[in-house]
Design an enzyme around this catalytic site. Structure first.
Site, short mmCIF file in Angstrom:
data_model
loop_
_atom_site.label_atom_id
_atom_site.label_comp_id
_atom_site.label_asym_id
_atom_site.label_seq_id
_atom_site.Cartn_x
_atom_site.Cartn_y
_atom_site.Cartn_z
N ASN A 132 0.86 -1.19 0.00
CA ASN A 132 0.00 0.00 0.00
C ASN A 132 0.89 1.24 0.00
OD1 ASN A 132 0.58 0.83 2.83
ND2 ASN A 132 -0.36 -1.14 3.27
N PRO A 144 -2.66 -11.65 10.58
CA PRO A 144 -2.91 -11.42 12.01
C PRO A 144 -3.07 -9.93 12.25
CG PRO A 144 -0.59 -11.91 11.61
CD PRO A 144 -1.31 -12.14 10.31
N ASP A 145 -3.90 -9.56 13.21
CA ASP A 145 -4.05 -8.15 13.55
C ASP A 145 -3.08 -7.84 14.70
OD1 ASP A 145 -4.99 -5.65 14.73
OD2 ASP A 145 -6.63 -5.87 13.29
N ILE A 146 -2.07 -7.09 14.39
CA ILE A 146 -1.00 -6.85 15.37
C ILE A 146 -1.51 -6.01 16.54
CG2 ILE A 146 1.28 -5.77 15.65
CD1 ILE A 146 1.34 -6.60 12.44
N1 CTP Z 1 -3.50 -3.06 12.26
C1 CTP Z 1 -2.65 -4.05 12.70
N2 CTP Z 1 -2.62 -5.25 12.07
C2 CTP Z 1 -3.42 -5.48 11.00
C3 CTP Z 1 -4.26 -4.46 10.53
C4 CTP Z 1 -4.28 -3.27 11.18
O1 CTP Z 1 -1.93 -3.86 13.68
N3 CTP Z 1 -3.37 -6.65 10.41
C5 CTP Z 1 -3.52 -1.81 13.01
C6 CTP Z 1 -2.97 -0.60 12.29
O2 CTP Z 1 -1.60 -0.43 12.55
C7 CTP Z 1 -3.80 0.51 12.91
C8 CTP Z 1 -5.13 -0.17 13.21
O3 CTP Z 1 -4.87 -1.55 13.25
O4 CTP Z 1 -3.27 0.93 14.13
C9 CTP Z 1 -6.21 0.09 12.22
O5 CTP Z 1 -5.75 -0.15 10.92
P1 CTP Z 1 -6.66 0.20 9.68
O6 CTP Z 1 -5.95 -0.13 8.43
O7 CTP Z 1 -7.24 1.56 9.85
O8 CTP Z 1 -7.88 -0.79 9.89
P2 CTP Z 1 -8.10 -2.30 9.63
O9 CTP Z 1 -8.06 -3.00 10.93
O10 CTP Z 1 -7.18 -2.80 8.60
O11 CTP Z 1 -9.59 -2.31 9.11
P3 CTP Z 1 -10.20 -1.74 7.73
O12 CTP Z 1 -9.13 -1.99 6.68
O13 CTP Z 1 -11.41 -2.55 7.54
O14 CTP Z 1 -10.47 -0.29 7.93
#
Ligand code: CTP
Length: 403
Positions: A212, A306-308
Site C-alpha cells: 500500500n 494477524p491483527d498486530i
Molecule cells: N493493524 C494491525 N494489524 C493489521 C491491521 C491493522 O496492527 N493486520 C492496526 C494498524 O496499525 C492501525 C489499526 O490496526 O493501528 C487500524 O488499521 P486500519 O488499516 O485503519 O484498519 P483495519 O483494521 O485494517 O480495518 P479496515 O481496513 O477494515 O479499515
C-alpha cells in the site's frame, strides 16, 4: 551543556575547514574539550599547528605513526570521546564511512568507534545532490549518524546551491541539543515503547507482492518523538525510505506475520503505538517461483493477516499498559475509529482521513482526531512530526500518572 564534554573533531579536506578554528574556540569557551584528527586533505586547509594551538591538545594525523599509536591507539582515540564530529564532511569521507573503508586515521577511528557520530557535510552543490552522495547520506542516517546542514548559498567553487557547511553557531546548537537529549532524563525515561510503521509487503510469488502507499513518515516520527522524551524505542518497520531515527532500535520486516513476530519478540513494553499500514490479507501459498503468464490470469486466494494491534491489546500479563492504534479511514472517520477502538480493545485511536484528497498517505501533514475513553479531541492539520510530538506529550502525561 557542553561543559566537560569530549569532542573528537575529524577535519576532512574541504574549504570549510577554515571555519574549524573558530568552532574549536567556541567549543572550548563552553567548557568542552576538543581533540582533533585531521586528514591529509584537511591539513591542506588548516594547519595541524593551528588545530593543536587552539585545542590545547595533540593533533592526530597518521594511522601508522609509532608515537601516536603507542601514546594513544586509534581505537582508544575513537572511544575516549562523547561524540565524534566530522566537520567538514566531504563527499569522499561520507562515501568511505558509508562503505566502511578505513584507509587513514580518520576513517579508521570512525569505523572503530562505539560513540555517536555527527557530520557536517560540505561540498559543491552537484556533488551534494549526486545520487551517490544522497545514497551514502541515507545509509549513514539509517545507521544513526546525525547530520547537521548543509545550508544553501554561495559556495567556494563559485556556484550557488546546497552544500555550504553549517555555520559555527549551528554546529554548537546541534551539539548542545544532542547532549541535552542524552542527558535529560525525559518524562519517558525507563519506559519501553514499541512502534510499528510503514506498509507491509505480502508476497504473491518470488518477485511480486501486495503493498500500500504508506510512507512510514508518521510512525517513524512517533518513534523519534518518544525517544526524544527519553523512552527506549523499538521501531518495527515495513519497507520504507525513511531513515532510522537516531537512538531508536529498528527491526526491519516485510510481512504482517514478521511484524507480529518482531513486536512479540520486543515485549515486554509499557507502550505500543501501531502506526503501520498492515496489509489486511496475504496470498495463500505464495511460493518462491515466479508465476508464469498463462492463458487466464491466476486467481489469488487471500487469507487474513494477524491483527498486530488487536494481538498486542488483548488482555494478558504481556499487554502494554497503553496501546494506541491508528484508524485510516476514507469515510465516517470518527464513527469508524470509535468502532475500531472497541473492536481492537486498544486504549486510544488516532483517527486520520486517508482519502486521496487529504494527502495524508505519503504526504507530510496529517489531520487527526484522538479518540479515547474520555471522548474525541480534534487536532488542527499539523506536520507529521508535530502530530508525533503532540502524541508523545500526551503519552508522557499518561505515563506520569499511570506507568
Ligand atoms: N493493524 C494491525 N494489524 C493489521 C491491521 C491493522 O496492527 N493486520 C492496526 C494498524 O496499525 C492501525 C489499526 O490496526 O493501528 C487500524 O488499521 P486500519 O488499516 O485503519 O484498519 P483495519 O483494521 O485494517 O480495518 P479496515 O481496513 O477494515 O479499515
Amino acid at each position: 551543556m557542553l561543559e566537560n564534554k569530549r569532542i573528537l573533531l575529524i577535519v576532512a579536506g574541504g574549504i570549510a575547514a577554515v571555519k574549524v578554528p573558530d568552532l574549536i574556540r567556541r567549543l572550548r569557551e563552553r567548557g568542552a574539550s576538543v581533540r582533533c584528527v585531521v586528514t591529509k586533505g584537511g591539513a591542506q586547509f588548516v594547519t595541524p599547528l593551528t588545530l593543536a594551538a587552539l585545542s590545547g591538545d595533540k593533533v592526530y594525523q597518521d594511522l601508522f605513526s609509532l608515537t601516536d599509536e603507542s601514546e594513544m591507539g586509534h581505537i582508544r582515540l575513537s572511544r575516549e570521546a562523547d561524540v565524534l564530529l566530522v566537520a567538514p564532511a566531504t563527499a569522499d569521507i561520507m562515501a568511505k564511512m558509508a562503505t566502511g573503508q578505513a584507509d587513514d586515521l580518520a576513517t579508521t577511528a570512525l569505523l572503530a568507534t562505539d560513540k555517536p557520530v555527527m557530520i557536517a557535510p560540505s561540498m559543491n552543490a552537484m556533488m551534494w545532490t549526486h545520487p551517490a552522495t544522497q545514497a551514502n547520506l541515507l545509509t549513514l542516517q539509517n545507521r544513526g549518524v546525525r547530520v547537521v546542514g548543509p545550508g544553501a548559498g554561495d559556495l567556494a567553487c563559485g556556484e550557488v546551491g546546497d552544500g555550504r557547511m553549517a555555520e559555527v553557531p549551528e554546529l554548537i546548537a546541534a551539539l548542545t541539543q544532542f547532549f541535552q537529549k542524552t542527558q535529560d532524563r525525559g518524562p519517558l525515561t525507563g519506559k519501553h515503547a514499541i512502534v510499528t510503521s510503514g506498509p507491509t509487503h505480502e508476497p504473491i510469488d518470488g518477485v511480486r507482492y501486495i503493498a500500500n502507499r504508506s510512507s512510514g513518515k508518521q510512525g517513524h516520527a512517533i518513534a523519534a518523538a518518544l525517544a526524544d522524551l527519553g523512552a527506549t524505542v523499538t521501531l518495527v518497520s515495513g519497507p520504507t525510505a525513511e531513515p532510522a531515527p537516531p537512538g531508536v532500535t529498528v527491526r526491519k520486516i516485510e510481512t504482517a506475520a514478521q511484524m507480529l513476530k518482531a513486536c512479540q519478540a520486543a515485549l515486554p513494553a509499557d507502550i505500543a503505538v501501531c502506526a503501520a499500514a498492515v496489509a489486511d490479507w496475504k496470498v495463500e501459498g505464495a511460493g518462491a517461483s515466479k508465476i508464469k503468464k498463462g492463458k487466464a490470469p491466476p486467481e489469488l486466494k487471500l487469507s487474513e493477516n494477524p491483527d498486530i494491534l488487536a494481538t498486542l491489546a488483548a488482555a494478558g500479563p504481556a499487554r502494554p499498559k497503553l496501546v494506541i492504534g491508528f484508524a485510516a479511514e476514507t469515510d465516517d472517520l470518527i464513527d469508524n475509529a470509535k468502532a475500531k477502538r472497541a473492536a481492537k480493545k486498544c486504549d486510544w485511536i488516532v483517527a486520520n482521513d486517508v482519502s486521496p484528497a487529504s494527502g495524508a498517505l505519503g504526504g507530510d501533514s496529517n489531520t487527526v482526531h484522538l479518540v479515547t475513553a474520555e471522548g474525541v479531541e480534534s487536532w488542527p492539520t499539523l506536520k507529521k512530526r508535530a502530530v508525533a510530538e503532540r502524541l508523545a506529550e500526551r503519552i508522557a502525561t499518561f505515563a506520569e500518572k499511570n506507568l
